[in-house]
Design a protein around this motif. Structure first.
Motif, PDB file in Angstrom:
ATOM      1  N   ASP A 252      -5.428   0.076  11.609  1.00  0.00           N
ATOM      2  CA  ASP A 252      -5.332   0.129  10.144  1.00  0.00           C
ATOM      3  C   ASP A 252      -4.202   1.071   9.751  1.00  0.00           C
ATOM      4  O   ASP A 252      -3.671   1.816  10.582  1.00  0.00           O
ATOM      5  N   HIS A 253      -3.850   0.999   8.490  1.00  0.00           N
ATOM      6  CA  HIS A 253      -2.825   1.882   7.939  1.00  0.00           C
ATOM      7  C   HIS A 253      -3.270   3.327   8.175  1.00  0.00           C
ATOM      8  O   HIS A 253      -4.435   3.658   7.960  1.00  0.00           O
TER       9      HIS A 253
ATOM     10  N   LEU B  76      -1.572   2.321  12.285  1.00  0.00           N
ATOM     11  CA  LEU B  76      -0.303   1.583  12.263  1.00  0.00           C
ATOM     12  C   LEU B  76      -0.092   0.965  10.888  1.00  0.00           C
ATOM     13  O   LEU B  76      -0.949   0.228  10.397  1.00  0.00           O
ATOM     14  N   ASP B  77       1.075   1.259  10.299  1.00  0.00           N
ATOM     15  CA  ASP B  77       1.453   0.549   9.077  1.00  0.00           C
ATOM     16  C   ASP B  77       2.113  -0.752   9.528  1.00  0.00           C
ATOM     17  O   ASP B  77       3.223  -0.750  10.070  1.00  0.00           O
ATOM     18  N   LEU B  78       1.427  -1.865   9.310  1.00  0.00           N
ATOM     19  CA  LEU B  78       1.940  -3.148   9.797  1.00  0.00           C
ATOM     20  C   LEU B  78       3.261  -3.526   9.134  1.00  0.00           C
ATOM     21  O   LEU B  78       4.029  -4.322   9.679  1.00  0.00           O
TER      22      LEU B  78
ATOM     23  N   ARG C 137     -16.896 -14.085   5.839  1.00  0.00           N
ATOM     24  CA  ARG C 137     -15.768 -13.882   6.761  1.00  0.00           C
ATOM     25  C   ARG C 137     -16.172 -12.965   7.919  1.00  0.00           C
ATOM     26  O   ARG C 137     -15.803 -13.196   9.063  1.00  0.00           O
TER      27      ARG C 137
ATOM     28  N   MET D  82       0.829  -1.203   0.000  1.00  0.00           N
ATOM     29  CA  MET D  82       0.000   0.000   0.000  1.00  0.00           C
ATOM     30  C   MET D  82       0.857   1.244   0.000  1.00  0.00           C
ATOM     31  O   MET D  82       1.875   1.281   0.661  1.00  0.00           O
TER      32      MET D  82
ATOM     33  N   ARG E 256     -20.614  -5.504   1.125  1.00  0.00           N
ATOM     34  CA  ARG E 256     -21.514  -5.792   2.256  1.00  0.00           C
ATOM     35  C   ARG E 256     -22.829  -5.018   2.108  1.00  0.00           C
ATOM     36  O   ARG E 256     -23.903  -5.522   2.452  1.00  0.00           O
TER      37      ARG E 256
ATOM     38  N   GLY F  49      -6.300  -4.276  10.241  1.00  0.00           N
ATOM     39  CA  GLY F  49      -6.710  -3.892   8.884  1.00  0.00           C
ATOM     40  C   GLY F  49      -8.222  -3.856   8.820  1.00  0.00           C
ATOM     41  O   GLY F  49      -8.850  -4.440   7.953  1.00  0.00           O
ATOM     42  N   ALA F  50      -8.799  -3.138   9.776  1.00  0.00           N
ATOM     43  CA  ALA F  50     -10.253  -3.187   9.998  1.00  0.00           C
ATOM     44  C   ALA F  50     -11.047  -2.611   8.826  1.00  0.00           C
ATOM     45  O   ALA F  50     -12.196  -2.990   8.603  1.00  0.00           O
ATOM     46  N   GLY F  51     -10.446  -1.687   8.093  1.00  0.00           N
ATOM     47  CA  GLY F  51     -11.162  -1.094   6.968  1.00  0.00           C
ATOM     48  C   GLY F  51     -12.446  -0.419   7.428  1.00  0.00           C
ATOM     49  O   GLY F  51     -12.509   0.190   8.505  1.00  0.00           O
TER      50      GLY F  51
ATOM     51  N   THR G 121      -5.360   5.099   5.466  1.00  0.00           N
ATOM     52  CA  THR G 121      -6.722   4.547   5.320  1.00  0.00           C
ATOM     53  C   THR G 121      -7.576   4.914   6.526  1.00  0.00           C
ATOM     54  O   THR G 121      -8.727   5.323   6.386  1.00  0.00           O
TER      55      THR G 121
ATOM     56  N   LEU H  46      -9.049 -10.027   8.711  1.00  0.00           N
ATOM     57  CA  LEU H  46      -9.909 -10.426   7.592  1.00  0.00           C
ATOM     58  C   LEU H  46      -9.528  -9.706   6.307  1.00  0.00           C
ATOM     59  O   LEU H  46      -9.659  -8.474   6.208  1.00  0.00           O
TER      60      LEU H  46
HETATM   61  C1  LIG Z   1      -9.527  -5.672   1.681  1.00  0.00           C
HETATM   62  S1  LIG Z   1      -9.420  -4.557   3.032  1.00  0.00           S
HETATM   63  C2  LIG Z   1     -10.232  -5.500   4.289  1.00  0.00           C
HETATM   64  C3  LIG Z   1     -10.849  -4.604   5.313  1.00  0.00           C
HETATM   65  C4  LIG Z   1     -11.685  -5.312   6.390  1.00  0.00           C
HETATM   66  N1  LIG Z   1     -10.885  -6.220   7.189  1.00  0.00           N
HETATM   67  C5  LIG Z   1     -12.870  -6.010   5.790  1.00  0.00           C
HETATM   68  O1  LIG Z   1     -12.996  -7.237   5.942  1.00  0.00           O
HETATM   69  O2  LIG Z   1     -13.667  -5.317   5.172  1.00  0.00           O
HETATM   70  C6  LIG Z   1      -7.704  -4.632   3.500  1.00  0.00           C
HETATM   71  C7  LIG Z   1      -7.364  -3.743   4.693  1.00  0.00           C
HETATM   72  O3  LIG Z   1      -5.987  -3.967   5.048  1.00  0.00           O
HETATM   73  C8  LIG Z   1      -5.406  -2.720   5.388  1.00  0.00           C
HETATM   74  N2  LIG Z   1      -3.962  -2.762   5.166  1.00  0.00           N
HETATM   75  C9  LIG Z   1      -3.299  -3.072   4.023  1.00  0.00           C
HETATM   76  N3  LIG Z   1      -1.976  -2.928   4.197  1.00  0.00           N
HETATM   77  C10 LIG Z   1      -1.809  -2.512   5.488  1.00  0.00           C
HETATM   78  C11 LIG Z   1      -0.667  -2.176   6.276  1.00  0.00           C
HETATM   79  N4  LIG Z   1       0.552  -2.217   5.761  1.00  0.00           N
HETATM   80  N5  LIG Z   1      -0.858  -1.803   7.554  1.00  0.00           N
HETATM   81  C12 LIG Z   1      -2.107  -1.747   8.094  1.00  0.00           C
HETATM   82  N6  LIG Z   1      -3.219  -2.052   7.399  1.00  0.00           N
HETATM   83  C13 LIG Z   1      -3.070  -2.417   6.117  1.00  0.00           C
HETATM   84  C14 LIG Z   1      -6.065  -1.749   4.403  1.00  0.00           C
HETATM   85  O4  LIG Z   1      -5.919  -0.404   4.806  1.00  0.00           O
HETATM   86  C15 LIG Z   1      -7.501  -2.237   4.425  1.00  0.00           C
HETATM   87  O5  LIG Z   1      -8.271  -1.634   5.420  1.00  0.00           O
END
Ligand SMILES: C[S@@+](CC[C@H](N)C(=O)[O-])C[C@H]1O[C@@H](n2cnc3c(N)ncnc32)[C@H](O)[C@@H]1O
Length: 280
Positions: A115-116, A143-145, A69, A1, A17, A92-94, A119, A170
């Protein structure tokens, strides 16, 4: 990302959803009316006026995976709460709406959304703009994982590291490099005994599911979010055990069909379920 760009795949999952609420059978697999409130009115109208756009076998297969999921994770969380767990962390809760639509049984939880940063900023603003607020038990952790340390980030929150938690991961692992996935697994496995993690992963294997996966992967890559990590069940089990989990259980396709798809004609039960539960 990219550091400066909010995740479009996160938005894509919430649209999926919302489509589920708008055009699929009642009761839905995942009851998520808040996801619809996150969409503009014209987008909602377009979905309602052209439901057939969302009824291709590929769209239904992907929707089935995305709602399954979340439903599975929420059911596992409910069960965990009944067994005494009081903490929930979503990695990565989105645009997950669970924290905003908490059922009664979740009110006593501490909920941490990771989450990042790019985002998460956009997501918080988006919820605010849609007039959706979060109860006081929700905490956001940018947090950027890929670069940050999950355990240290969690240690700075109200999460009690000596108490077990339910962690949801997820649709996130695919976007992380394999070495980052390993660090995330190790960080979660270093939490208290009885911590559990629900994982939805991207498949490695070929076949119908992989065809759906490939095109989802291609579209994510085109949007700057390539899939970097895939697993088959055996690899994932081994990786989780190597990282310190003591037990891994996959949701089987028969169990998924029995629990969530009986009598449904709208969405197909997945031929291969990509969900598991790992316990510390
Ligand atoms: C496909 S979305 C899934 C979101 C949520 N878990 C769902 O089921 O709807 C992927 C998520 O991973 C997060 N993500 C991707 N790379 C990341 C990183 N390096 N650090 C933190 N979050 C990350 C994105 O910001 C995004 O919210």
């Amino acid at each position: 990302m990219r550091d400066d760009q909010s995740s479009t795949t996160a938005l894509g999952a919430t649209i999926i959803r919302a489509v589920h609420q708008l055009i699929d059978e009642v009761p839905p697999i995942l009851e998520d009316p808040v996801s619809v409130r996150l969409l503009r009115e014209d987008v909602v109208r377009q979905i309602q006026e052209r439901p057939e756009d969302h009824r291709t076998s590929q769209a239904k297969g992907l929707r089935s995976h995305v709602v399954l999921r979340s439903r599975y994770a929420e059911d596992e969380l409910h069960q965990a709460v009944e067994s005494g767990i009081t903490q929930f962390v979503s990695l990565g809760a989105g645009y997950d709406t669970f924290p905003a639509r908490q059922p009664e049984w979740a009110r006593g939880l501490k909920i941490i959304e990771v989450d990042h940063p790019a985002t998460q900023r956009v997501i918080i603003e988006h919820f605010k703009g849609a007039g959706i607020s979060f109860p006081n038990n929700v905490e956001f952790v940018p947090l950027d994982l890929e670069v940050g340390d999950l355990r240290s980030a969690l240690a700075k929150t109200s999460l009690e590291l000596l108490k077990p938690a339910l962690i949801a991961c997820l649709g996130v692992l695919a976007y992380l490099r394999p070495e980052t996935v390993r660090r995330v697994f190790q960080a979660v496995a270093s939490l208290s005994n009885s911590t559990k993690m629900v994982v939805a992963f991207a498949p490695r294997e070929k076949g119908t599911e992989a065809r759906v996966g490939m095109s989802t992967a291609e579209s994510a890559a085109a949007r700057g979010e390539p899939w970097l990590t895939r697993f088959d069940q055996m690899d994932l089990r081994q990786e989780l055990l190597n990282c310190g989990f003591s037990e891994v259980a996959f949701l089987s396709k028969d169990e998924a069909a029995r629990r969530y798809y009986q009598g449904r004609r709208d969405l197909p039960a997945p031929r291969k379920v990509r969900l598991c539960m790992a316990a510390v």
